[in-house]
Design a protein around this motif. Structure first.
Motif, mmCIF file in Angstrom:
data_model
loop_
_atom_site.group_PDB
_atom_site.id
_atom_site.type_symbol
_atom_site.label_atom_id
_atom_site.label_comp_id
_atom_site.label_asym_id
_atom_site.label_seq_id
_atom_site.Cartn_x
_atom_site.Cartn_y
_atom_site.Cartn_z
ATOM 1 N N TRP A 105 -35.065 49.745 4.661
ATOM 2 C CA TRP A 105 -36.452 50.216 4.617
ATOM 3 C C TRP A 105 -36.616 51.578 5.261
ATOM 4 N N THR A 106 -35.545 52.178 5.735
ATOM 5 C CA THR A 106 -35.644 53.495 6.357
ATOM 6 C C THR A 106 -35.689 54.578 5.279
ATOM 7 N N PRO A 107 -36.429 55.666 5.550
ATOM 8 C CA PRO A 107 -36.509 56.748 4.558
ATOM 9 C C PRO A 107 -35.124 57.326 4.246
ATOM 10 N N VAL A 108 -34.900 57.699 3.036
ATOM 11 C CA VAL A 108 -33.683 58.319 2.528
ATOM 12 C C VAL A 108 -32.499 57.344 2.585
ATOM 13 N N ILE A 109 -32.132 56.894 3.787
ATOM 14 C CA ILE A 109 -30.965 56.023 3.926
ATOM 15 C C ILE A 109 -31.123 54.763 3.085
ATOM 16 N N GLY A 110 -32.285 54.121 3.185
ATOM 17 C CA GLY A 110 -32.497 52.876 2.466
ATOM 18 C C GLY A 110 -32.414 53.043 0.958
ATOM 19 N N VAL A 111 -33.042 54.105 0.446
ATOM 20 C CA VAL A 111 -33.047 54.347 -0.998
ATOM 21 C C VAL A 111 -31.630 54.560 -1.516
ATOM 22 N N TYR A 112 -30.882 55.403 -0.822
ATOM 23 C CA TYR A 112 -29.527 55.707 -1.277
ATOM 24 C C TYR A 112 -28.586 54.523 -1.074
ATOM 25 N N ALA A 113 -28.796 53.755 -0.024
ATOM 26 C CA ALA A 113 -27.963 52.573 0.190
ATOM 27 C C ALA A 113 -28.096 51.591 -0.962
ATOM 28 N N LYS A 114 -29.319 51.416 -1.451
ATOM 29 C CA LYS A 114 -29.539 50.521 -2.586
ATOM 30 C C LYS A 114 -28.822 51.033 -3.828
ATOM 31 N N ARG A 115 -28.870 52.335 -4.056
ATOM 32 C CA ARG A 115 -28.225 52.913 -5.229
ATOM 33 C C ARG A 115 -26.705 52.825 -5.148
ATOM 34 N N LEU A 116 -26.172 52.812 -3.924
ATOM 35 C CA LEU A 116 -24.721 52.713 -3.746
ATOM 36 C C LEU A 116 -24.222 51.278 -3.875
ATOM 37 N N GLY A 117 -25.133 50.324 -3.860
ATOM 38 C CA GLY A 117 -24.728 48.921 -3.920
ATOM 39 C C GLY A 117 -24.403 48.334 -2.572
ATOM 40 N N CYS A 118 -24.923 48.939 -1.486
ATOM 41 C CA CYS A 118 -24.721 48.368 -0.153
ATOM 42 C C CYS A 118 -25.390 47.003 -0.075
ATOM 43 N N VAL A 119 -24.859 46.146 0.782
ATOM 44 C CA VAL A 119 -25.291 44.749 0.842
ATOM 45 C C VAL A 119 -26.087 44.507 2.115
ATOM 46 N N PRO A 120 -27.395 44.226 1.991
ATOM 47 C CA PRO A 120 -28.193 43.951 3.192
ATOM 48 C C PRO A 120 -27.980 42.524 3.679
ATOM 49 N N VAL A 121 -27.947 42.346 4.999
ATOM 50 C CA VAL A 121 -27.820 41.005 5.565
ATOM 51 C C VAL A 121 -28.888 40.827 6.631
ATOM 52 N N ASN A 122 -29.344 39.597 6.782
ATOM 53 C CA ASN A 122 -30.343 39.272 7.794
ATOM 54 C C ASN A 122 -29.668 38.975 9.117
ATOM 55 N N ARG A 123 -30.262 39.476 10.191
ATOM 56 C CA ARG A 123 -29.785 39.095 11.526
ATOM 57 C C ARG A 123 -29.964 37.590 11.695
ATOM 58 N N GLY A 124 -28.933 36.948 12.224
ATOM 59 C CA GLY A 124 -29.007 35.519 12.447
ATOM 60 C C GLY A 124 -28.664 34.690 11.220
ATOM 61 N N LYS A 125 -28.577 35.343 10.059
ATOM 62 C CA LYS A 125 -28.222 34.629 8.834
ATOM 63 C C LYS A 125 -27.065 35.330 8.140
ATOM 64 N N ARG A 126 -26.246 35.992 8.927
ATOM 65 C CA ARG A 126 -25.192 36.844 8.384
ATOM 66 C C ARG A 126 -24.225 36.067 7.496
ATOM 67 N N GLY A 127 -23.791 34.880 7.970
ATOM 68 C CA GLY A 127 -22.835 34.097 7.197
ATOM 69 C C GLY A 127 -23.378 33.689 5.840
ATOM 70 N N ALA A 128 -24.640 33.228 5.812
ATOM 71 C CA ALA A 128 -25.250 32.817 4.551
ATOM 72 C C ALA A 128 -25.409 33.998 3.607
ATOM 73 N N ALA A 129 -25.819 35.158 4.170
ATOM 74 C CA ALA A 129 -26.010 36.338 3.336
ATOM 75 C C ALA A 129 -24.694 36.805 2.734
ATOM 76 N N ILE A 130 -23.633 36.764 3.512
ATOM 77 C CA ILE A 130 -22.334 37.200 3.018
ATOM 78 C C ILE A 130 -21.808 36.209 1.979
ATOM 79 N N ALA A 131 -22.048 34.920 2.205
ATOM 80 C CA ALA A 131 -21.620 33.926 1.221
ATOM 81 C C ALA A 131 -22.305 34.175 -0.120
ATOM 82 N N LYS A 132 -23.584 34.529 -0.104
ATOM 83 C CA LYS A 132 -24.302 34.843 -1.338
ATOM 84 C C LYS A 132 -23.714 36.081 -1.996
ATOM 85 N N MET A 133 -23.385 37.085 -1.166
ATOM 86 C CA MET A 133 -22.810 38.313 -1.687
ATOM 87 C C MET A 133 -21.457 38.048 -2.350
#
Length: 249
Positions: A105-133
């Motif tokens: 959600w940060t300006p510039v970084i967030g937009v470009y991260a999405k376009r690069l295919g970076c994978v967002p993970v939730n704090r405290g739910k890292r394992g579940a988020a990575i398993a989905k990824m």
């Protein structure tokens, strides 16, 4: 006592870095919106600009050691500051990062991260988020490339000790890809917080790949030992004693 001239140079360097991020983000935006290649070119340009200006503005030289990973691999890296992100992204052909969801959600970084295919993970739910990824990658729903994960989950100051999180092993098991450990000493020169930048040689070193098939507990133990021992060696090479810093902490 820190050198006041170096502190001022550091302040100017940081200011121009953020201005460059904004300018390049705007200039490349039309291309980035229609093509991931545009986003990657923009980020590569920014990384090279930052590393170049770091060299002559604050005296931080950067060096990559070891075999730069290519193809479908996981890179499990030591994370000490924004500098290791810049060095790794500039070095590998097609990096995408596992990153905190808040950064999307940060300006510039967030937009470009999405376009690069970076994978967002939730704090405290890292394992579940990575398993989905892992499932998404298996379905070929993301761009191929080098997947960068910071196994401790956060920036760690030189000499500090933090546990390695299980997310890297989840990726390693689920993707069945080689894992390339990466060590660094960048925090000696570019700390995780603050303005001051210290001159010297910042290194990211890619270590021998860990091939698929290692049992989870053994994999995590080997990964931590290899990354930590080599990072400690690089920090000592830079004139910093991580053992002494750990005692003082």
């Amino acid at each position: 006592m820190k050198n006041p001239i170096q502190w001022l140079r550091s302040l100017v360097f940081i200011t121009q870095m953020y201005l460059a991020m904004l300018v390049l983000g705007i200039v490349f935006a039309p291309w980035a919106m229609v093509s991931p290649k545009g986003a990657r070119t923009a980020c590569k340009t920014y990384a090279r600009w930052s590393l170049w200006t770091a060299r002559w503005m604050v005296g931080i030289r950067s060096e990559v050691r070891g075999q730069v990973p290519e193809g479908e691999v996981i890179v499990a890296a030591k994370h000490q500051s924004f500098l290791d992100i810049l060095i790794i992204f500039n070095a590998v052909p097609s990096a995408r990062f596992i990153m905190k969801r808040e950064l999307m959600w940060t300006p510039v970084i967030g937009v470009y991260a999405k376009r690069l295919g970076c994978v967002p993970v939730n704090r405290g739910k890292r394992g579940a988020a990575i398993a989905k990824m892992v499932k998404d990658v298996a379905k070929e729903s993301t761009e191929p490339g080098q997947l960068i994960i910071y196994s401790q989950g956060t920036r760690v100051a030189p000499g500090a000790r933090k546990p390695y999180k299980i997310g890297t092993a989840v990726l390693y098991d689920g993707l069945n890809q080689p894992c390339v450990p990466a060590a660094t000493n960048v925090g000696v020169f570019w700390p995780r917080t603050g303005i001051y930048r210290k001159p010297g040689l910042a290194v990211v070193e890619f270590l021998e790949p860990m091939q698929p098939g290692i049992a989870r507990d053994e994999f995590m133990a080997q990964l931590e030992e290899r990354v930590e021992s080599r990072s400690d060696a690089l920090m000592r090479e830079a004139g910093f004693d991580p053992d002494q810093a750990a005692v003082q902490a």
